[in-house]
Design a protein around this motif. Structure first.
Motif, PDB file in Angstrom:
ATOM      1  N   GLN A 111       0.846  -1.188   0.000  1.00 34.76           N
ATOM      2  CA  GLN A 111       0.000   0.000   0.000  1.00 34.76           C
ATOM      3  C   GLN A 111       0.888   1.247   0.000  1.00 34.76           C
ATOM      4  OE1 GLN A 111      -3.423  -0.335   0.000  1.00 34.76           O
ATOM      5  NE2 GLN A 111      -3.017  -2.538  -0.104  1.00 34.76           N
ATOM      6  N   PRO A 112       0.373   2.370  -0.516  1.00 37.02           N
ATOM      7  CA  PRO A 112       1.142   3.614  -0.397  1.00 37.02           C
ATOM      8  C   PRO A 112       1.311   3.953   1.094  1.00 37.02           C
ATOM      9  CG  PRO A 112      -0.780   3.907  -1.820  1.00 37.02           C
ATOM     10  CD  PRO A 112      -0.900   2.555  -1.196  1.00 37.02           C
ATOM     11  N   TYR A 113       2.482   4.414   1.456  1.00 40.53           N
ATOM     12  CA  TYR A 113       2.792   4.695   2.857  1.00 40.53           C
ATOM     13  C   TYR A 113       1.750   5.636   3.461  1.00 40.53           C
ATOM     14  CZ  TYR A 113       5.492   5.789   7.025  1.00 40.53           C
ATOM     15  OH  TYR A 113       5.905   5.943   8.330  1.00 40.53           O
ATOM     16  N   THR A 114       1.138   5.197   4.553  1.00 39.10           N
ATOM     17  CA  THR A 114       0.170   6.009   5.284  1.00 39.10           C
ATOM     18  C   THR A 114       0.303   5.668   6.764  1.00 39.10           C
ATOM     19  OG1 THR A 114      -1.360   5.884   3.416  1.00 39.10           O
ATOM     20  CG2 THR A 114      -2.262   6.664   5.502  1.00 39.10           C
ATOM     21  N   ARG A 115       0.587   6.690   7.560  1.00 39.80           N
ATOM     22  CA  ARG A 115       0.770   6.503   9.006  1.00 39.80           C
ATOM     23  C   ARG A 115       0.085   7.651   9.736  1.00 39.80           C
ATOM     24  NH1 ARG A 115       6.692   5.073  11.516  1.00 39.80           N
ATOM     25  NH2 ARG A 115       6.113   4.930  13.717  1.00 39.80           N
ATOM     26  N   VAL A 116      -0.784   7.306  10.673  1.00 38.94           N
ATOM     27  CA  VAL A 116      -1.562   8.302  11.408  1.00 38.94           C
ATOM     28  C   VAL A 116      -0.985   8.422  12.819  1.00 38.94           C
ATOM     29  CG1 VAL A 116      -3.855   8.988  12.194  1.00 38.94           C
ATOM     30  CG2 VAL A 116      -3.617   7.610  10.103  1.00 38.94           C
ATOM     31  N   LEU A 117      -0.535   9.631  13.153  1.00 39.59           N
ATOM     32  CA  LEU A 117       0.068   9.895  14.455  1.00 39.59           C
ATOM     33  C   LEU A 117      -0.845  10.827  15.251  1.00 39.59           C
ATOM     34  CD1 LEU A 117       3.247  10.410  12.537  1.00 39.59           C
ATOM     35  CD2 LEU A 117       3.194   8.751  14.388  1.00 39.59           C
ATOM     36  N   SER A 118      -1.023  10.524  16.528  1.00 45.56           N
ATOM     37  CA  SER A 118      -1.931  11.307  17.369  1.00 45.56           C
ATOM     38  C   SER A 118      -1.159  11.949  18.513  1.00 45.56           C
ATOM     39  CB  SER A 118      -3.027  10.409  17.940  1.00 45.56           C
ATOM     40  OG  SER A 118      -3.777   9.829  16.903  1.00 45.56           O
ATOM     41  N   TYR A 119      -1.548  13.184  18.833  1.00 42.84           N
ATOM     42  CA  TYR A 119      -0.866  13.959  19.870  1.00 42.84           C
ATOM     43  C   TYR A 119      -1.904  14.663  20.739  1.00 42.84           C
ATOM     44  CZ  TYR A 119       3.103  13.160  16.843  1.00 42.84           C
ATOM     45  OH  TYR A 119       4.075  12.556  16.096  1.00 42.84           O
ATOM     46  N   CYS A 120      -1.533  14.899  22.000  1.00 44.04           N
ATOM     47  CA  CYS A 120      -2.475  15.558  22.898  1.00 44.04           C
ATOM     48  C   CYS A 120      -1.732  16.262  24.030  1.00 44.04           C
ATOM     49  CB  CYS A 120      -3.447  14.537  23.476  1.00 44.04           C
ATOM     50  SG  CYS A 120      -4.782  15.280  24.428  1.00 44.04           S
ATOM     51  N   ASN A 121      -2.221  17.431  24.388  1.00 45.56           N
ATOM     52  CA  ASN A 121      -1.821  18.095  25.615  1.00 45.56           C
ATOM     53  C   ASN A 121      -3.014  17.928  26.545  1.00 45.56           C
ATOM     54  OD1 ASN A 121      -1.647  20.059  27.705  1.00 45.56           O
ATOM     55  ND2 ASN A 121      -0.142  21.202  26.498  1.00 45.56           N
ATOM     56  N   LEU A 139     -10.192  15.727  19.209  1.00 44.56           N
ATOM     57  CA  LEU A 139      -9.166  15.075  20.028  1.00 44.56           C
ATOM     58  C   LEU A 139      -8.932  13.635  19.603  1.00 44.56           C
ATOM     59  CD1 LEU A 139     -10.313  16.347  23.521  1.00 44.56           C
ATOM     60  CD2 LEU A 139      -8.512  17.285  22.084  1.00 44.56           C
ATOM     61  N   PRO A 140      -7.725  13.120  19.715  1.00 45.46           N
ATOM     62  CA  PRO A 140      -6.507  13.912  19.850  1.00 45.46           C
ATOM     63  C   PRO A 140      -6.169  14.568  18.516  1.00 45.46           C
ATOM     64  CG  PRO A 140      -5.956  11.601  19.609  1.00 45.46           C
ATOM     65  CD  PRO A 140      -7.462  11.686  19.639  1.00 45.46           C
ATOM     66  N   CYS A 141      -5.222  15.498  18.549  1.00 46.62           N
ATOM     67  CA  CYS A 141      -4.771  16.106  17.288  1.00 46.62           C
ATOM     68  C   CYS A 141      -4.072  15.031  16.471  1.00 46.62           C
ATOM     69  CB  CYS A 141      -3.807  17.246  17.571  1.00 46.62           C
ATOM     70  SG  CYS A 141      -4.558  18.626  18.433  1.00 46.62           S
ATOM     71  N   ARG A 142      -4.386  14.985  15.181  1.00 47.60           N
ATOM     72  CA  ARG A 142      -3.799  13.962  14.315  1.00 47.60           C
ATOM     73  C   ARG A 142      -2.971  14.601  13.197  1.00 47.60           C
ATOM     74  NH1 ARG A 142      -8.596  12.722  15.773  1.00 47.60           N
ATOM     75  NH2 ARG A 142      -9.600  13.688  14.004  1.00 47.60           N
ATOM     76  N   ILE A 143      -1.860  13.962  12.935  1.00 52.43           N
ATOM     77  CA  ILE A 143      -1.040  14.309  11.774  1.00 52.43           C
ATOM     78  C   ILE A 143      -0.856  13.012  10.994  1.00 52.43           C
ATOM     79  CG2 ILE A 143       1.198  15.117  10.945  1.00 52.43           C
ATOM     80  CD1 ILE A 143       1.457  16.732  13.547  1.00 52.43           C
ATOM     81  N   THR A 144      -1.191  13.043   9.724  1.00 56.20           N
ATOM     82  CA  THR A 144      -1.047  11.853   8.889  1.00 56.20           C
ATOM     83  C   THR A 144       0.093  12.067   7.903  1.00 56.20           C
ATOM     84  OG1 THR A 144      -3.403  11.414   9.088  1.00 56.20           O
ATOM     85  CG2 THR A 144      -2.251  10.268   7.336  1.00 56.20           C
ATOM     86  N   LEU A 145       1.006  11.099   7.865  1.00 60.07           N
ATOM     87  CA  LEU A 145       2.120  11.107   6.924  1.00 60.07           C
ATOM     88  C   LEU A 145       1.760  10.154   5.794  1.00 60.07           C
ATOM     89  CD1 LEU A 145       5.039  11.769   6.052  1.00 60.07           C
ATOM     90  CD2 LEU A 145       5.811   9.968   7.632  1.00 60.07           C
ATOM     91  N   MET A 146       1.710  10.688   4.560  1.00 61.86           N
ATOM     92  CA  MET A 146       1.283   9.873   3.410  1.00 61.86           C
ATOM     93  C   MET A 146       2.214  10.057   2.228  1.00 61.86           C
ATOM     94  SD  MET A 146      -2.848  10.342   3.457  1.00 61.86           S
ATOM     95  CE  MET A 146      -2.885  12.061   3.908  1.00 61.86           C
TER      96      MET A 146
END
Length: 197
Positions: A111-121, A139-146
């Motif tokens: 699959q094409p590279y897809t990674r979902v990262l979640s962050y929270c204060n 919530l939480p804040c998400r950044i997806t690297l694709m």
């Protein structure tokens, strides 16, 4: 000549009737007053969103912020940079979903590279949901690297200006917290995209 005068008079009358009808049917008087109560930056937020939506026809594209990762920076380096900057800025990594890897394992197809990262204060998050439970959806804040079809990598997150300026003006403390989260997430993306950590 008399025909055109009559035609324009009829058209003018029809337009006037339509305006009066729409004014009452859509309750425009009330709507105008409600719009006046929105944050002063709401117009810019929704103008940008609508122009992107009309240009692309894609509501997803209209509601996100994206940053292209510089060539030569590997995905693991981007993730390390995101996590490093997050820690430095006081936000916690709380989730990591290697989506493309999961799907590849299940289907046996790459699959094409897809990674979902979640962050929270957590301290800010609890204040935001106490003020309005609807913020829990952010919530939480998400950044997806694709990875796109050209092999380039991109970082995506929600356009946080909608959360901050899309409604009535936030109280000063909520505005401060919202801007702190936005600045943190956007700084993380910008630094990670340039390998700066």
């Amino acid at each position: 000549m008399k025909f055109f005068k009559n035609l324009f008079a009829i058209i003018g009358l029809l337009i006037t009737i339509l305006i009066i009808y729409l004014w009452f049917a859509l309750d425009l008087g009330t709507r105008i007053e409600q719009v006046k109560q929105l944050d002063p930056k709401a117009k810019d937020v929704y103008t940008h969103m609508m122009s992107t939506l009309l240009e692309t026809g894609d509501i997803g594209k209209a509601t996100v912020r994206k940053v292209k990762v510089e060539k030569g920076i590997e995905p693991d380096e981007v993730v390390d940079a995101l996590n490093s900057v997050a820690t430095e800025m006081g936000i916690k990594p709380v989730g990591d979903l290697p989506l493309s890897k999961e799907v590849a394992l299940r289907t046996g197809k790459p699959q094409p590279y897809t990674r979902v990262l979640s962050y929270c204060n957590p301290a800010i998050a609890i204040k935001m949901v106490k003020w309005s439970m609807a913020y829990g959806a952010y919530l939480p804040c998400r950044i997806t690297l694709m990875q796109d079809k050209n092999g380039d990598y991109w970082l995506y997150t929600l356009d946080l200006d909608m959360m901050i300026h899309g409604g009535k003006p936030l109280p000063p403390d909520m505005l401060k917290y919202g801007n702190q989260v936005k600045n943190t997430i956007y700084t993380m993306m910008d630094k990670a995209a340039h390998g700066d950590f």
